[in-house]
Design an enzyme around this catalytic site. Structure first.
Site, short mmCIF file in Angstrom:
data_model
loop_
_atom_site.label_atom_id
_atom_site.label_comp_id
_atom_site.label_asym_id
_atom_site.label_seq_id
_atom_site.Cartn_x
_atom_site.Cartn_y
_atom_site.Cartn_z
N GLU A 37 63.20 21.04 -24.11
CA GLU A 37 61.78 20.87 -24.47
C GLU A 37 61.71 20.32 -25.90
O GLU A 37 62.32 20.88 -26.80
CB GLU A 37 61.04 22.21 -24.35
N ARG A 111 46.77 28.82 -19.93
CA ARG A 111 48.03 28.06 -19.80
C ARG A 111 49.18 28.75 -20.54
O ARG A 111 50.29 28.83 -20.03
CB ARG A 111 47.80 26.65 -20.36
N TYR A 223 35.00 28.72 -16.44
CA TYR A 223 35.48 29.91 -15.72
C TYR A 223 36.17 30.85 -16.69
O TYR A 223 36.59 30.44 -17.77
CB TYR A 223 36.41 29.52 -14.56
N ASP A 303 53.76 15.68 -13.62
CA ASP A 303 53.02 14.54 -14.18
C ASP A 303 53.92 13.34 -14.46
O ASP A 303 53.44 12.21 -14.54
CB ASP A 303 52.34 14.96 -15.49
C1 LIG Z 1 41.66 18.84 -19.00
C2 LIG Z 1 42.71 19.16 -17.97
C3 LIG Z 1 42.51 20.21 -17.08
C4 LIG Z 1 43.46 20.50 -16.09
N1 LIG Z 1 43.24 21.52 -15.20
C5 LIG Z 1 44.14 21.76 -14.21
C6 LIG Z 1 43.93 22.84 -13.29
O1 LIG Z 1 42.95 23.57 -13.38
N2 LIG Z 1 44.87 23.04 -12.31
C7 LIG Z 1 45.99 22.25 -12.20
O2 LIG Z 1 46.81 22.49 -11.26
N3 LIG Z 1 46.21 21.24 -13.07
C8 LIG Z 1 45.33 20.98 -14.07
N4 LIG Z 1 45.55 19.99 -14.97
C9 LIG Z 1 46.78 19.17 -14.84
C10 LIG Z 1 47.96 19.90 -15.43
O3 LIG Z 1 47.70 20.26 -16.76
C11 LIG Z 1 49.20 19.00 -15.38
O4 LIG Z 1 49.29 18.37 -14.14
C12 LIG Z 1 50.44 19.84 -15.63
O5 LIG Z 1 50.42 20.39 -16.92
C13 LIG Z 1 51.69 18.99 -15.42
O6 LIG Z 1 52.82 19.76 -15.75
P1 LIG Z 1 54.18 19.04 -16.10
O7 LIG Z 1 55.15 20.14 -16.39
O8 LIG Z 1 54.51 18.05 -15.06
O9 LIG Z 1 53.89 18.19 -17.41
P2 LIG Z 1 53.43 18.64 -18.86
O10 LIG Z 1 52.55 19.83 -18.81
O11 LIG Z 1 52.92 17.42 -19.53
O12 LIG Z 1 54.80 19.10 -19.56
C14 LIG Z 1 55.75 18.15 -19.98
C15 LIG Z 1 56.61 18.80 -21.05
O13 LIG Z 1 57.66 17.90 -21.39
C16 LIG Z 1 57.80 17.87 -22.80
N5 LIG Z 1 58.41 16.56 -23.11
C17 LIG Z 1 57.84 15.34 -23.08
N6 LIG Z 1 58.73 14.39 -23.35
C18 LIG Z 1 59.92 15.02 -23.56
C19 LIG Z 1 61.23 14.58 -23.86
N7 LIG Z 1 61.54 13.27 -24.00
N8 LIG Z 1 62.22 15.50 -24.01
C20 LIG Z 1 61.96 16.84 -23.87
N9 LIG Z 1 60.72 17.32 -23.58
C21 LIG Z 1 59.72 16.40 -23.41
C22 LIG Z 1 56.39 18.06 -23.33
O14 LIG Z 1 56.38 18.54 -24.65
C23 LIG Z 1 55.84 19.09 -22.33
O15 LIG Z 1 56.11 20.41 -22.74
C24 LIG Z 1 44.63 19.71 -15.99
C25 LIG Z 1 44.85 18.67 -16.91
C26 LIG Z 1 43.91 18.42 -17.91
C27 LIG Z 1 44.15 17.30 -18.87
#
Ligand SMILES: Cc1cc2nc3c(=O)[nH]c(=O)nc-3n(C[C@H](O)[C@H](O)[C@H](O)COP(=O)(O)OP(=O)(O)OC[C@H]3O[C@@H](n4cnc5c(N)ncnc54)[C@H](O)[C@@H]3O)c2cc1C
Length: 400
Positions: A37, A111, A223, A303
């Site tokens: 991370e 979160r 909520y 994502d």
């Molecule tokens: C306003 C908003 C509301 C939302 N509400 C919901 C909801 O109610 N329910 C739901 O299911 N989803 C919701 N989402 C979507 C959800 O937040 C994301 O889909 C989710 O966080 C994706 O998780 P992830 O682990 O794929 O990516 P991320 O949460 O983006 O995590 C990626 C991680 O990788 C790290 N990183 C990045 N690049 C590197 C690198 N090169 N080397 C090492 N680490 C790195 C980052 O620091 C981060 O910690 C919402 C999004 C937003 C913007």
């Protein structure tokens, strides 16, 4: 490389909800996992998040039910309201009804609480290594292994392993390493986010439901999280000219107030009780569904693979589902490359549908005039059914 003996380690770029859940699912399937991370600590930022039964199913399978119940709220229903009159357009039961229908609850959680639950579970598992302040910069692969270049304060180190999972979010470095640079698309929507202490609000203002207010060109979601101590607010406005994608960019209270001028008094009261220093602004980006998520023993998750607008509240749930399917495929396969292609085949159609539905909702939520009236009538008839198939999905059996 044969992986039946669980030889080698799976590297995971990114310790968000997706990366940490992937580490837990992989460890449960018998693999070693190392999470890198880039931030100095896990889970420092963010506000509320909704985890629907399809995501809760996987988290419970990981033994996290008790820890989640201790910090989450269980909304009784989703209520859609009209922006000006406050009229309830449609209600879909959640709470015990969701648990009875889908076997798992619908959670509202902060979160950072969810991340803490995942990190604590990962910390208890000696098959998982957690590294903070470590940025994945690049990778190379040959027939035998993957070499991941990770930078920390001391410089760059090459880590060898059996596979690499890019769970590094919408701006994924792993994705760039696979397919080259391609910027995500600004969707024309900006989300305001804040948490309001419930004790500051007039009693009874906030019902224990997921409230979604539809209005022309904007919508408002609120909520409870942290067992009702805080009200999470997400206020989305169609806006041009501000395109910063960040959990930490601040916004001005007066601008938010102006964005929701003329809305129901209930929304005005909520905005009036928001502390000006607590407002964050986030430009919403997504990507079109991708034709491919990986090459060889490298794949994408969450994502990084399928960023979507938050208008289905499914981005994190989909990342959690990915984690379960990926671990099942790796456990069942002989080679990481084949297992990852199977994982991608199993997941791409569902996540593409969620991406498209979230895009469609960005238009639907913001209609005005006759189109809005027709939408409201249809929503009343459809109440709850749209998300039924989404909630029923069983990621634990998808690869069986
Ligand atoms: C306003 C908003 C509301 C939302 N509400 C919901 C909801 O109610 N329910 C739901 O299911 N989803 C919701 N989402 C979507 C959800 O937040 C994301 O889909 C989710 O966080 C994706 O998780 P992830 O682990 O794929 O990516 P991320 O949460 O983006 O995590 C990626 C991680 O990788 C790290 N990183 C990045 N690049 C590197 C690198 N090169 N080397 C090492 N680490 C790195 C980052 O620091 C981060 O910690 C919402 C999004 C937003 C913007």
């Amino acid at each position: 490389m044969a992986i039946g003996a669980r030889a080698g380690r799976v590297h995971i770029a990114g310790g968000g909800i997706g990366g940490l859940t992937a580490a837990l699912c992989l460890a449960r399937a018998g693999f070693e996992a190392a999470v890198f991370e880039r931030m100095p600590e896990f889970g420092q930022v963010g506000a509320g998040i909704q985890i629907s039964p399809n995501g809760a199913r996987v988290l419970h399978h990981l033994g996290l039910a008790e820890a989640l119940e201790a910090c989450a709220s269980l909304p009784a229903a989703t209520e859609i309201r009209n922006w000006r009159s406050g009229r309830v357009v449609s209600t879909s039961p959640l709470g015990e009804a969701a648990r009875a229908t889908y076997g798992f609850p619908y959670y509202h959680v902060h979160r950072s609480d969810l991340l803490r639950v995942l990190i604590e579970a990962a910390g208890r598992d000696d098959r998982i290594e957690l590294h903070t302040a470590c940025t994945v910069r690049s990778f190379e692969q040959d027939d035998a292994s993957i070499h991941v270049a990770v930078a920390d304060e001391a410089g760059e180190t090459i880590h060898a392993g059996m596979a690499l999972v890019g769970a590094d979010g919408i701006q994924s470095t792993v994705r760039v390493g696979l397919f080259g640079p391609e910027n995500p698309t600004f969707t024309g929507n900006v989300a305001w986010r804040t948490l309001v202490p419930a004790e500051r609000l007039p009693e009874g203002l906030i019902a224990p439901v997921a409230s979604l207010w539809w209005g022309p060109g904007r919508h408002f979601v609120h909520y409870f999280v942290q067992g009702g101590a805080l009200v999470n607010c997400v206020c989305v406005v169609e806006k041009a000219g501000w395109e910063v994608e960040s959990w930490t960019a601040r916004g001005e209270h007066a601008e938010l107030k102006a964005d929701f001028a003329g809305w129901h008094p209930h929304i005005q009261t909520l905005i009036d009780h928001m502390a000006p220093g607590s407002l964050y602004k986030w430009a919403l980006y997504d990507r079109a569904p991708a034709a491919s998520w990986g090459k060889g023993a490298v794949t994408l998750l969450g994502d990084a693979g399928h960023p979507m607008l938050p208008f289905m509240a499914q981005g994190a749930a989909a990342a959690i589902e990915d984690a379960a399917v990926l671990a099942s495929c790796l456990a069942a396969g002989k080679q990481a490359a084949q297992s990852f292609r199977r994982y991608e085949d199993l997941r791409r159609r569902r996540t593409a549908k969620l991406q498209r539905q979230a895009r469609r909702n960005s238009k639907l939520f913001h209609l005005s005039g006759t189109a809005a009236w027709l939408r409201d009538r249809a929503a009343k008839r459809a109440s709850g059914r749209v998300l039924d198939a989404v909630f029923r999905y069983d990621a634990l059996r998808a690869a069986c």
